[in-house]
Design a protein around this motif. Structure first.
Motif, PDB file in Angstrom:
ATOM      1  N   LEU A  47     -10.231   6.192   4.378  1.00 59.99           N
ATOM      2  CA  LEU A  47      -9.690   4.827   4.356  1.00 59.99           C
ATOM      3  C   LEU A  47     -10.690   3.834   4.922  1.00 59.99           C
ATOM      4  CD1 LEU A  47      -6.103   5.507   5.736  1.00 59.99           C
ATOM      5  CD2 LEU A  47      -6.713   4.992   3.367  1.00 59.99           C
ATOM      6  N   THR A  48     -10.709   2.648   4.343  1.00 65.69           N
ATOM      7  CA  THR A  48     -11.510   1.557   4.882  1.00 65.69           C
ATOM      8  C   THR A  48     -10.661   0.764   5.873  1.00 65.69           C
ATOM      9  OG1 THR A  48     -10.825  -0.001   3.184  1.00 65.69           O
ATOM     10  CG2 THR A  48     -12.782   1.363   2.698  1.00 65.69           C
ATOM     11  N   THR A  49     -11.292  -0.110   6.615  1.00 63.86           N
ATOM     12  CA  THR A  49     -10.548  -0.949   7.566  1.00 63.86           C
ATOM     13  C   THR A  49      -9.503  -1.807   6.861  1.00 63.86           C
ATOM     14  OG1 THR A  49     -12.380  -0.918   9.146  1.00 63.86           O
ATOM     15  CG2 THR A  49     -10.770  -2.700   9.377  1.00 63.86           C
ATOM     16  N   PRO A  50      -9.838  -2.502   5.761  1.00 63.57           N
ATOM     17  CA  PRO A  50      -8.792  -3.277   5.079  1.00 63.57           C
ATOM     18  C   PRO A  50      -7.637  -2.410   4.572  1.00 63.57           C
ATOM     19  CG  PRO A  50     -10.950  -3.995   4.341  1.00 63.57           C
ATOM     20  CD  PRO A  50     -11.156  -2.760   5.164  1.00 63.57           C
ATOM     21  N   GLN A  51      -7.924  -1.204   4.114  1.00 62.07           N
ATOM     22  CA  GLN A  51      -6.857  -0.305   3.663  1.00 62.07           C
ATOM     23  C   GLN A  51      -5.975   0.100   4.834  1.00 62.07           C
ATOM     24  OE1 GLN A  51      -9.322   2.716   1.944  1.00 62.07           O
ATOM     25  NE2 GLN A  51      -9.085   1.915  -0.139  1.00 62.07           N
ATOM     26  N   MET A  52      -6.600   0.453   5.950  1.00 55.20           N
ATOM     27  CA  MET A  52      -5.845   0.881   7.124  1.00 55.20           C
ATOM     28  C   MET A  52      -4.978  -0.254   7.646  1.00 55.20           C
ATOM     29  SD  MET A  52      -5.812   0.470  10.715  1.00 55.20           S
ATOM     30  CE  MET A  52      -7.360  -0.366  10.857  1.00 55.20           C
ATOM     31  N   ARG A  53      -5.546  -1.458   7.720  1.00 50.55           N
ATOM     32  CA  ARG A  53      -4.765  -2.599   8.199  1.00 50.55           C
ATOM     33  C   ARG A  53      -3.592  -2.888   7.271  1.00 50.55           C
ATOM     34  NH1 ARG A  53      -9.446  -6.941   9.946  1.00 50.55           N
ATOM     35  NH2 ARG A  53     -10.218  -5.794  11.765  1.00 50.55           N
ATOM     36  N   SER A  54      -3.818  -2.763   5.985  1.00 54.75           N
ATOM     37  CA  SER A  54      -2.743  -2.990   5.008  1.00 54.75           C
ATOM     38  C   SER A  54      -1.621  -1.985   5.194  1.00 54.75           C
ATOM     39  CB  SER A  54      -3.283  -2.906   3.581  1.00 54.75           C
ATOM     40  OG  SER A  54      -4.244  -3.915   3.364  1.00 54.75           O
ATOM     41  N   LEU A  55      -1.978  -0.723   5.333  1.00 58.35           N
ATOM     42  CA  LEU A  55      -0.966   0.312   5.539  1.00 58.35           C
ATOM     43  C   LEU A  55      -0.205   0.096   6.844  1.00 58.35           C
ATOM     44  CD1 LEU A  55      -2.953   3.452   4.314  1.00 58.35           C
ATOM     45  CD2 LEU A  55      -1.055   2.297   3.136  1.00 58.35           C
ATOM     46  N   ALA A  56      -0.913  -0.342   7.874  1.00 50.84           N
ATOM     47  CA  ALA A  56      -0.260  -0.594   9.162  1.00 50.84           C
ATOM     48  C   ALA A  56       0.756  -1.726   9.032  1.00 50.84           C
ATOM     49  CB  ALA A  56      -1.306  -0.927  10.221  1.00 50.84           C
ATOM     50  N   VAL A  57       0.375  -2.806   8.359  1.00 52.33           N
ATOM     51  CA  VAL A  57       1.305  -3.930   8.172  1.00 52.33           C
ATOM     52  C   VAL A  57       2.485  -3.492   7.320  1.00 52.33           C
ATOM     53  CG1 VAL A  57       1.587  -6.221   7.143  1.00 52.33           C
ATOM     54  CG2 VAL A  57      -0.456  -5.703   8.503  1.00 52.33           C
ATOM     55  N   LEU A  58       2.210  -2.774   6.243  1.00 54.31           N
ATOM     56  CA  LEU A  58       3.287  -2.332   5.357  1.00 54.31           C
ATOM     57  C   LEU A  58       4.239  -1.358   6.052  1.00 54.31           C
ATOM     58  CD1 LEU A  58       1.258  -1.941   2.064  1.00 54.31           C
ATOM     59  CD2 LEU A  58       3.053  -3.634   2.531  1.00 54.31           C
ATOM     60  N   SER A  59       3.755  -0.638   7.033  1.00 50.81           N
ATOM     61  CA  SER A  59       4.641   0.282   7.753  1.00 50.81           C
ATOM     62  C   SER A  59       5.673  -0.477   8.579  1.00 50.81           C
ATOM     63  CB  SER A  59       3.837   1.224   8.658  1.00 50.81           C
ATOM     64  OG  SER A  59       3.328   0.536   9.782  1.00 50.81           O
ATOM     65  N   VAL A  60       5.386  -1.740   8.858  1.00 45.00           N
ATOM     66  CA  VAL A  60       6.304  -2.577   9.626  1.00 45.00           C
ATOM     67  C   VAL A  60       7.070  -3.536   8.720  1.00 45.00           C
ATOM     68  CG1 VAL A  60       6.438  -4.343  11.439  1.00 45.00           C
ATOM     69  CG2 VAL A  60       4.826  -2.448  11.663  1.00 45.00           C
ATOM     70  N   THR A  61       6.383  -4.079   7.697  1.00 43.13           N
ATOM     71  CA  THR A  61       6.971  -5.074   6.797  1.00 43.13           C
ATOM     72  C   THR A  61       6.689  -4.658   5.362  1.00 43.13           C
ATOM     73  OG1 THR A  61       6.466  -6.756   8.454  1.00 43.13           O
ATOM     74  CG2 THR A  61       7.119  -7.550   6.291  1.00 43.13           C
ATOM     75  N   ASP A  62       7.477  -3.732   4.846  1.00 43.42           N
ATOM     76  CA  ASP A  62       7.277  -3.235   3.489  1.00 43.42           C
ATOM     77  C   ASP A  62       7.755  -4.271   2.478  1.00 43.42           C
ATOM     78  OD1 ASP A  62       6.360  -1.275   1.749  1.00 43.42           O
ATOM     79  OD2 ASP A  62       8.274  -0.216   1.679  1.00 43.42           O
ATOM     80  N   GLY A  63       7.087  -4.361   1.346  1.00 39.28           N
ATOM     81  CA  GLY A  63       7.489  -5.287   0.298  1.00 39.28           C
ATOM     82  C   GLY A  63       7.016  -6.706   0.532  1.00 39.28           C
ATOM     83  N   SER A  78      -9.586 -11.489  -1.621  1.00 36.36           N
ATOM     84  CA  SER A  78     -10.399 -10.757  -2.599  1.00 36.36           C
ATOM     85  C   SER A  78     -10.725  -9.347  -2.107  1.00 36.36           C
ATOM     86  CB  SER A  78     -11.686 -11.528  -2.902  1.00 36.36           C
ATOM     87  OG  SER A  78     -12.441 -11.710  -1.722  1.00 36.36           O
ATOM     88  N   THR A  79     -10.997  -9.210  -0.825  1.00 33.25           N
ATOM     89  CA  THR A  79     -11.255  -7.892  -0.232  1.00 33.25           C
ATOM     90  C   THR A  79      -9.987  -7.061  -0.253  1.00 33.25           C
ATOM     91  OG1 THR A  79     -12.959  -8.833   1.201  1.00 33.25           O
ATOM     92  CG2 THR A  79     -12.046  -6.702   1.856  1.00 33.25           C
ATOM     93  N   LEU A  80      -8.868  -7.700   0.050  1.00 34.28           N
ATOM     94  CA  LEU A  80      -7.582  -7.013   0.051  1.00 34.28           C
ATOM     95  C   LEU A  80      -7.255  -6.484  -1.341  1.00 34.28           C
ATOM     96  CD1 LEU A  80      -4.964  -6.152   1.436  1.00 34.28           C
ATOM     97  CD2 LEU A  80      -4.068  -8.431   0.940  1.00 34.28           C
ATOM     98  N   SER A  81      -7.557  -7.260  -2.363  1.00 35.73           N
ATOM     99  CA  SER A  81      -7.272  -6.836  -3.736  1.00 35.73           C
ATOM    100  C   SER A  81      -7.984  -5.528  -4.068  1.00 35.73           C
ATOM    101  CB  SER A  81      -7.684  -7.934  -4.711  1.00 35.73           C
ATOM    102  OG  SER A  81      -7.382  -7.549  -6.021  1.00 35.73           O
ATOM    103  N   ARG A  82      -9.243  -5.417  -3.692  1.00 36.02           N
ATOM    104  CA  ARG A  82      -9.998  -4.175  -3.929  1.00 36.02           C
ATOM    105  C   ARG A  82      -9.426  -3.020  -3.105  1.00 36.02           C
ATOM    106  NH1 ARG A  82     -14.002  -8.019  -3.729  1.00 36.02           N
ATOM    107  NH2 ARG A  82     -14.547  -7.496  -1.581  1.00 36.02           N
ATOM    108  N   ALA A  83      -9.035  -3.314  -1.865  1.00 37.48           N
ATOM    109  CA  ALA A  83      -8.444  -2.279  -1.012  1.00 37.48           C
ATOM    110  C   ALA A  83      -7.129  -1.785  -1.615  1.00 37.48           C
ATOM    111  CB  ALA A  83      -8.219  -2.820   0.405  1.00 37.48           C
TER     112      ALA A  83
END
Length: 110
Positions: A47-63, A78-83
């Motif tokens: 996992l990259t940092t943007p991927q990890m941060r995204s998963l962490a946020v989604l674990s709290v606020t899904d959808g 733009s970075t988030l889109s690639r992640a």
């Protein structure tokens, strides 16, 4: 009104205060060390940092909307889109068009 020097007003110049007493510098150092340690652990998981941060946020606020996810994950959209492309490819998240705004996309954990 008397002229008050920065040090008398509690706003000492940085050269007088020193970096070890400058809160923004210290916070940046702490986060830099935290991110470096976490980055190494996440790399071992692929996992990259943007991927990890995204998963962490989604674990709290899904959808959440992608634009909101970018803010909470502190990632350029733009970075988030690639992640997210990689997370979708790996089956970790899915994207869905928002029910009330067809221009917006929500992201969910799978």
């Amino acid at each position: 009104m008397a002229d008050t020097s920065p040090s008398e007003a509690g706003n000492a110049p940085l050269d007088q205060m020193g970096l070890d007493n400058f809160a923004p510098y210290l916070m940046n150092r702490i986060m830099g060390r935290y991110n470096a340690a976490l980055s190494a652990e996440m790399a071992a998981l692929g996992l990259t940092t943007p991927q990890m941060r995204s998963l962490a946020v989604l674990s709290v606020t899904d959808g959440i909307l992608i634009r909101e996810l970018a803010v909470y994950a502190v990632v350029q959209q733009s970075t988030l889109s690639r992640a997210l492309d990689a997370l979708v490819r790996d089956g970790l998240v899915r994207r869905e068009t928002d029910a009330t705004d067809s221009r917006a996309t929500r992201v969910y954990l799978t």
